[in-house]
Design a protein around this motif. Structure first.
Motif: not given
Length: 80
Positions: A62, A31, A74-75, A72, A21, A19, A12, A7-9
């Motif tokens: 997460l 998402r 970033e990844r 939270w 994923f 995210y 925000e 996953f990656r943000k």
């Protein structure tokens, strides 16, 4: 059988973290949105309302990382 999710943000705000994923670091096809106040997640992709194992795995990881670090991520990834 092993399971993995990456996953990656992607955004925000004061209230939400979004995210993307998927099952490979170059294949983010789904998402989810995390509500910061309640730490609950919502599906935000074509598979709307499809809460499946991959979604739950990403969501739980997460929340675990947020609880551990206080921010939270970033990844990341989760393997089991």
């Amino acid at each position: 059988m092993a399971a993995i999710v990456y996953f990656r943000k992607i955004s925000e705000t004061e209230e939400l973290v979004e995210y993307e994923f998927g099952d490979a670091p170059e294949n983010f096809e789904r998402r989810l949105t995390m509500d910061k106040a309640s730490c609950t997640s919502t599906v935000q992709d074509e598979q709307v309302e499809q809460v499946d194992y991959t979604f739950l795995k990403a969501s739980r990881k997460l929340n675990a990382l947020y609880t551990e670090r206080g921010v939270w991520p970033e990844r990341g990834m989760s393997v089991s």
